[in-house]
Structures are given as structure tokens and as C-alpha cells.
Design a protein around this motif. Structure first.
Motif, PDB file in Angstrom:
ATOM      1  N   UNK A 269       0.991  -1.123  -0.207  1.00  7.63           N
ATOM      2  CA  UNK A 269      -0.065   0.139  -0.273  1.00  7.63           C
ATOM      3  C   UNK A 269       0.836   1.151   0.291  1.00  7.63           C
ATOM      4  N   UNK A 270       1.640   1.383   0.714  1.00 10.09           N
ATOM      5  CA  UNK A 270       3.007   2.113   0.365  1.00 10.09           C
ATOM      6  C   UNK A 270       3.166   2.943  -0.154  1.00 10.09           C
ATOM      7  N   UNK A 271       3.553   2.040  -1.553  1.00 12.15           N
ATOM      8  CA  UNK A 271       3.903   1.884  -2.645  1.00 12.15           C
ATOM      9  C   UNK A 271       3.249   2.944  -3.938  1.00 12.15           C
ATOM     10  N   UNK A 272       2.098   2.209  -3.308  1.00  9.25           N
ATOM     11  CA  UNK A 272       0.638   2.512  -3.683  1.00  9.25           C
ATOM     12  C   UNK A 272       0.240   3.873  -4.609  1.00  9.25           C
ATOM     13  N   UNK A 273       0.167   4.164  -2.324  1.00 11.69           N
ATOM     14  CA  UNK A 273       0.321   5.724  -2.520  1.00 11.69           C
ATOM     15  C   UNK A 273       0.700   6.506  -3.269  1.00 11.69           C
ATOM     16  N   UNK A 274       2.328   6.005  -3.344  1.00  8.60           N
ATOM     17  CA  UNK A 274       3.168   6.908  -4.506  1.00  8.60           C
ATOM     18  C   UNK A 274       2.995   6.831  -5.904  1.00  8.60           C
ATOM     19  N   UNK A 280      -2.560  10.290 -10.362  1.00  4.62           N
ATOM     20  CA  UNK A 280      -3.246  11.196 -10.472  1.00  4.62           C
ATOM     21  C   UNK A 280      -2.955  13.174 -10.945  1.00  4.62           C
ATOM     22  N   UNK A 281      -1.255  13.126 -10.698  1.00  4.83           N
ATOM     23  CA  UNK A 281      -1.254  14.714 -10.969  1.00  4.83           C
ATOM     24  C   UNK A 281      -1.126  14.638 -12.275  1.00  4.83           C
ATOM     25  N   UNK A 282      -0.201  13.357 -12.601  1.00  2.00           N
ATOM     26  CA  UNK A 282      -0.353  13.257 -14.380  1.00  2.00           C
ATOM     27  C   UNK A 282      -2.137  13.434 -15.356  1.00  2.00           C
ATOM     28  N   UNK A 283      -3.034  12.728 -14.955  1.00  5.64           N
ATOM     29  CA  UNK A 283      -3.929  12.129 -15.445  1.00  5.64           C
ATOM     30  C   UNK A 283      -4.972  14.053 -15.212  1.00  5.64           C
ATOM     31  N   UNK A 401      -6.763   6.015   2.384  1.00  4.17           N
ATOM     32  CA  UNK A 401      -6.157   5.921   0.966  1.00  4.17           C
ATOM     33  C   UNK A 401      -6.237   7.437   0.332  1.00  4.17           C
ATOM     34  N   UNK A 402      -7.268   7.826   0.507  1.00  7.08           N
ATOM     35  CA  UNK A 402      -7.708   8.822   0.473  1.00  7.08           C
ATOM     36  C   UNK A 402      -6.380  10.095   1.024  1.00  7.08           C
ATOM     37  N   UNK A 403      -6.201   9.611   2.456  1.00  9.39           N
ATOM     38  CA  UNK A 403      -4.732  10.293   3.106  1.00  9.39           C
ATOM     39  C   UNK A 403      -3.836   9.921   2.668  1.00  9.39           C
ATOM     40  N   UNK A 404      -3.885   9.433   2.597  1.00 13.39           N
ATOM     41  CA  UNK A 404      -2.395   8.248   2.106  1.00 13.39           C
ATOM     42  C   UNK A 404      -1.717   8.995   0.926  1.00 13.39           C
ATOM     43  N   UNK A 405      -2.869   8.599  -0.254  1.00 13.65           N
ATOM     44  CA  UNK A 405      -1.481   9.498  -1.692  1.00 13.65           C
ATOM     45  C   UNK A 405      -1.860  10.745  -1.640  1.00 13.65           C
ATOM     46  N   UNK A 407      -1.064  12.785   0.715  1.00 13.32           N
ATOM     47  CA  UNK A 407       0.027  12.843   1.167  1.00 13.32           C
ATOM     48  C   UNK A 407       1.684  12.760   0.529  1.00 13.32           C
ATOM     49  N   UNK A 408       1.213  11.934  -0.339  1.00 13.01           N
ATOM     50  CA  UNK A 408       2.310  12.465  -1.115  1.00 13.01           C
ATOM     51  C   UNK A 408       2.680  13.645  -2.283  1.00 13.01           C
ATOM     52  N   UNK A 409       1.832  14.540  -2.303  1.00 11.80           N
ATOM     53  CA  UNK A 409       1.392  15.575  -3.015  1.00 11.80           C
ATOM     54  C   UNK A 409       1.932  16.877  -2.816  1.00 11.80           C
TER      55      UNK A 409
END
Ligand code: SF4
Ligand code: SF4
Ligand code: FES
Lengths: 471, 83
Positions: A269-274, A280-283, A401-405, A407-409
Motif C-alpha cells: 500500500x505504501x508503494x501504491x500511495x506513491x 493523479x497529478x499526471x492525469x 487511502x485518500x489520506x495516504x495518496x 500526503x504524497x502530493x
């Protein structure tokens, strides 16, 4: 599912009996007697059904399901359970049926029928009789009566009654199914349309007769453990919340139960969030209106089935399970990977080929421990072979999931929304997103209300599980 | 009067046999029992060997043992004892 019902308790008792039989090598020998032992003629323990014979027949089908066979697949009613048990112990892979309806157990609940209750006052306005396009309602002894043969279940009478006296009866499983996949078949028993089923497990959770059962792999996994084969356990993020112990104790218990390795799927999941953050940014930069998460197969299944316009917006990032399975393969080459799951939906993902060989539900794992008389907290703690961060573990609860994703932005986060559960509210929201009118640009979707911690195959009360996960 | 101690088992067998809802007993006590009961969790109470775990979950009300415990059963017993 943790709600102190007789059906869930019974299911677990059976699991424990089977797991014990496998471990002691007496499964085939004992299994045919089990329904008789559990439902002796005298004295009868708290009867749940009309007669002891029907209870035993139902137990037989429950056991078949736990052995990995659907009740529908029975061709010979005299085939002993021992024969099924031997087949189960010898196979390498079970068939792809996920759920089975035990017709003996199904009470053939009323299906979508309208009925007039005692609240009817036989009023003077009588909008029900006027509204009914089929003239199916008459007044009898001062009260409205619906002729079931004429009624087409349009519900107009119900909407107009000032006393809310008209109710729609419906089978709890049908009401619970978000996909319209379970319904009464020709002969009155419920049938699951496998093409429509999104494997959310709600029918299983909501049937008060326990008539829907999972087709289990308990025997496959417990058998492999008993034979000493190399197995590695992939723990769903929700696992960390299910027992009142630390993760190293749980890993220690799994080792003691015979697993060679223990991998946290939350590490995936850690890798998935990244990766999902980058996607997300790209799309969004490419002008797409919204991106949805891809980790819950019940959610993505419902989107594909009922909101196809939204399907292209599902993230292409693999699920934590798929990523973790890859990591586990590199670490334990050749070992069979067993995903330990809070739900039925992940079983479907695995059957469709996402990197694990078997699925064991949390319930089944617990039964396996119990059958061995193993107290987790008393096992020597070991660190899991692959560990996750708290953010990865957060995938277990709605919003995580939302929080983890996010957090990488870097910079300002796009508007986001978290939907949990597949009921009418979620479907209304999905309809809006499908027609391009959703308020958010990043959408988390979970099949279960509360997320995986309330999955239909968990052990811990979801409120407690949530608390254990921490803020 | 000293509050009555209710000890809820959080061990493996009791967890598997649907006992975790009991760990939230405190929040589910009726008004009349609030403050008169002290709820604590415990590691395996060591009764699960009986019936090979199938009589779990176990709860101790004072030192009275209850098997196949449910929230409703525990509350009913507390009401009987504390009136
Ligand atoms: S698992 Fe879900 S989608 Fe499938 S039949 Fe049951 S309620 Fe419907
Ligand atoms: S939310 Fe989690 S537990 Fe529920 S169906 Fe989806 S993956 Fe399974
Ligand atoms: S787990 Fe509760 S008494 Fe042992």
C-alpha cells in the motif's frame, strides 16, 4: 461479521471443527458425524429450525461450502462429506465459485411484495385504491387489502398513504445487494447471478438465515500447513486491527501455525500511495476530470458494472495485494502465497490472478488458531518479513487511502471525496461522477461502510478495529 | 459502594467466538449501571481450554464466570446483581 448472531457463531464453530480435523488427520473420518454431533436428537441444543433433520441437512451444506464446494454443485445427495473432504485435501486449486446459496437454509423470503399493515385506517380518501393502476386494492372489513395476483409492485399506493400503512416486503439479501445480483429463481430459492455479482459479500452479511455461504479454501490452506508445505502469509492491512495484540505477536503466531514468512500487504500500500499520487497529478494535468482509487475490487466492480462511463477514471495503479505479492515472491520464491482477507471481494481479485495462490479470511485464520489452541499473545514475537508504514496500514479504514495518496502530493491538494459502502448514497454520488458532475477530482471508493475494518469476514467489532488503527 | 469489576477476555479464542463487541461494554451500559461497574480487558482468562474454545467468549462478573457471553447477557446479569 462481528455482531453476535447465531449464524456467524455456528459458522465459526464449524470452521474450528474442520481445522482441528485437518490438523489431527481425522477430517475424512469425522466429518460425516459432525452434523449429528452438533445437532443430537437428545437433548436438542437451542433449535434454530423447524426440526433436527433440517438443521442437519443445512449443516451438511455449510460443511460442503467450508470444504470448498457450492451447494448448487451437489449431484448426488448420498455422496458422503468424507468424499468431499478427500477431494478437497487432494486438490491444488479450487474452482472459481465464491458464494453459494444453501437452498435448504433460505427461507424464501418475500420478494418485493407490497402488503397493507395494521396501520391502515380504511380512510375516506382512499388514495391507494384510486392510484392503483391494476385495481388490485379493495376495502375489506374497513381495511385495504392488496390482491397479490393483480399487484405489479409499482408502489404508487405506498407513496400516497397518509398513514404509511403500506409496506414493501423484500428479502434482506436482495435489499443489501448493490448490484442486483441476487434474486429469487424459478423454484423459489435465491440465485446469485455470477456475471453481475461484485463479491461485496453484503448478502452473506445480511441474510438472517445464514443461507449465503462462502466457498472456502480453509481445507486447502490448513491441509498445506499440516503437510508442512512452504506458505507465506500476506496480511491485509485490516489484520493489524483484528486481535488485541501487536503485529510481531501476530507474525509469531503465524510462524507457529506453520507459515514460513509473513508479509504486510500494507507494505504494498505504501508503494501504491506513491504511484497513485503520481498518476493523479499526471492525469489531472492531462485534463481528466477525476481519478478513482483501484484497491477495492467490490468498488471497482460496481463502477464497471453499473457506471461504465466512470470506468476509464479508475486508477491504473495496481492494488496493494498485487504489489505485495510481487515483493513476497522475490523474498520467498516458490512458496505458496496466502492472502489473509477481511472480505469476499479480495477472493475474487485473487481468483482473477492477482498474485496469491489462496485466500484465507480473518475468520478462518482465527478458527485455525483456535483449533490449535494457540494464544497469539503468548507466541514469541517476530517482526514481519516485510513491514509497512502507518500510512500504508491506514488503507484499512475509509478515508485512509485518500489520506495516504494526498500526503504524497506537493502543493495544493485537489478536491477529494471518500465514498464507503455501495448503498444508495454511494450510487447516487457515482451517478453524478459518471455524468461528469461530481464535486471532487480524486475519489476514494470502498465497498464496505467504514472500509476494510468492517469487511464481511472480519472478527473484531468495527468500532474497536477503527480505534485500534489509531487516528 | 465499590464498583463491580467486569473482566472481558480479549484472548484469541474469545476474539474468534465473537467476543470483541463485549470490549465495548462500557459504552453500552444502561444509565442505571453507569459508574457502578468497572470494565477491564484481560489476556486469555484461561477458560478456553474447556470445551476446546467453543464455549468462549468468557467474561468474569466479579468472580462469577460467564461462558458464551454476549453484551445482552452480561447487562442482564449486572442488572440482576446490582438491581
Ligand atoms: S456478494 Fe454482493 S454483489 Fe454478489 S450477490 Fe452478494 S450482495 Fe450481490
Ligand atoms: S472495502 Fe475492503 S473489505 Fe470491503 S470489499 Fe473493499 S477491499 Fe474488501
Ligand atoms: S481466550 Fe478467552 S479465555 Fe482464553
Amino acid at each position: 461479521m462481528p455482531n453476535e448472531t447465531q449464524t456467524s457463531r455456528l459458522r465459526r464453530e464449524l470452521m474450528v471443527h474442520l481445522a482441528r480435523g485437518i490438523q489431527e488427520g481425522t477430517l475424512a473420518e469425522r466429518v460425516d458425524r459432525l452434523p449429528l454431533e452438533l445437532r443430537p436428537r437428545h437433548p436438542r441444543p437451542d433449535p434454530l429450525r423447524c426440526c433436527v433433520h433440517s438443521e442437519r441437512a443445512i449443516l451438511r451444506y455449510r460443511i460442503m461450502a467450508l470444504l470448498g464446494f457450492g451447494a448448487e454443485d451437489e449431484t448426488d445427495e448420498l455422496k458422503p462429506l468424507a468424499a468431499y473432504a478427500r477431494e478437497a485435501l487432494a486438490r491444488r486449486r479450487r474452482d472459481d465459485r465464491l458464494l453459494t446459496v444453501i437452498d435448504e437454509a433460505c427461507s424464501a423470503c418475500e420478494r418485493g411484495r407490497h402488503t397493507v399493515t395494521d396501520a391502515c385506517r380504511g380512510c375516506a380518501a382512499r388514495p391507494c385504491t384510486l392510484a392503483c393502476p391494476k385495481h388490485a386494492i379493495r376495502l375489506e372489513y374497513g381495511r385495504a387489502v392488496i390482491d397479490p395476483a393483480a399487484c405489479v409492485n409499482c408502489g404508487k399506493c405506498r407513496d400516497l398513504c397518509a398513514f404509511q400503512a403500506i409496506h414493501k416486503l423484500s428479502a434482506p439479501c436482495e435489499r443489501a445487494c448493490p448490484a442486483g445480483a441476487i434474486a429469487r429463481g424459478e423454484d423459489g430459492k435465491q440465485v446469485i447471478d455470477r456475471a453481475r455479482c461484485v463479491a461485496c459479500g453484503q448478502c452473506l452479511a445480511k441474510c438472517p438465515f445464514g443461507a449465503v455461504a462462502e466457498v472456502s479454501e480453509l481445507v486447502d490452506v490448513a491441509g498445506a500447513l499440516a503437510r508442512g508445505e512452504a506458505l507465506v502469509a500476506l496480511l491485509a492491512p485490516a489484520l493489524a486491527t483484528q486481535f488485541d495484540v501487536s503485529l510481531p505477536h501476530l507474525a509469531g503466531a503465524l510462524r507457529e501455525a506453520g507459515f514460513q514468512g509473513v508479509v504486510e500487504v500494507a507494505a504494498g500500500a505504501d508503494a501504491v500511495a506513491r504511484q497513485e499520487a503520481a498518476e493523479l497529478v499526471e492525469r489531472l494535468e492531462a485534463g481528466e476530470p477525476v481519478l478513482t482509487t483501484s484497491c477495492c475490487p467490490a468498488f471497482t466492480g460496481l463502477v464497471r458494472a453499473k457506471f461504465p462511463a466512470l470506468a476509464p477514471r479508475i486508477s491504473a495503479t495496481p492494488t496493494p495485494l498485487a504489489v505485495a505479492a510481487g515483493l513476497a515472491e522475490a523474498r520467498f520464491p516458490g512458496a505458496r502465497r496466502v492472502f489473509i482477507s477481511p472480505c469476499v471481494a479480495k477472493r475474487r481479485e485473487v481468483l482473477e490472478g492477482d498474485g496469491a495462490h489462496h485466500v484465507l479470511t480473518v475468520e478462518e485464520l482465527g478458527s485455525l488458531f483456535l483449533a490449535r489452541g494457540l494464544e497469539i499473545a503468548a507466541c514469541a514475537p517476530v517482526d514481519p518479513d516485510l513491514q509497512a508504514s502507518p500510512a500504508g496500514r491506514g488503507f484499512a479504514a475509509a478515508g485512509g487511502v485518500r489520506a495516504a495518496v494526498l500526503a504524497h502530493l506537493a502543493g495544493e491538494a485537489p478536491a477529494s471525496e471518500a465514498l464507503a459502502g455501495l448503498g444508495p448514497d454511494t450510487q447516487k454520488a457515482l451517478r453524478a461522477y459518471a455524468s461528469g458532475k461530481g464535486p471532487a477530482r480524486f475519489l476514494e471508493g470502498m465497498g464496505c461502510e467504514g472500509g476494510c475494518v468492517s469487511g464481511p469476514c472480519t472478527l473484531a467489532d468495527p468500532r474497536l478495529a477503527k480505534r485500534r488503527l489509531g487516528p | 459502594m465499590e464498583p463491580l469489576t467486569v473482566t472481558i477476555c480479549a484472548g484469541t479464542a474469545c476474539t474468534v467466538m465473537d467476543g470483541t463487541g463485549l470490549l465495548l461494554l462500557e459504552d453500552q451500559l444502561p444509565e442505571g449501571l453507569r459508574g457502578r461497574v468497572r470494565v477491564r480487558g484481560a489476556r486469555c482468562l484461561d477458560h478456553c481450554r474447556e470445551g476446546r474454545g467453543l464455549e468462549a467468549p468468557y467474561v468474569l462478573i466479579g468472580d462469577e464466570l460467564m461462558g458464551r457471553a454476549t453484551v445482552a447477557k452480561v447487562v442482564a446479569r449486572l442488572e440482576e446483581r446490582l438491581g
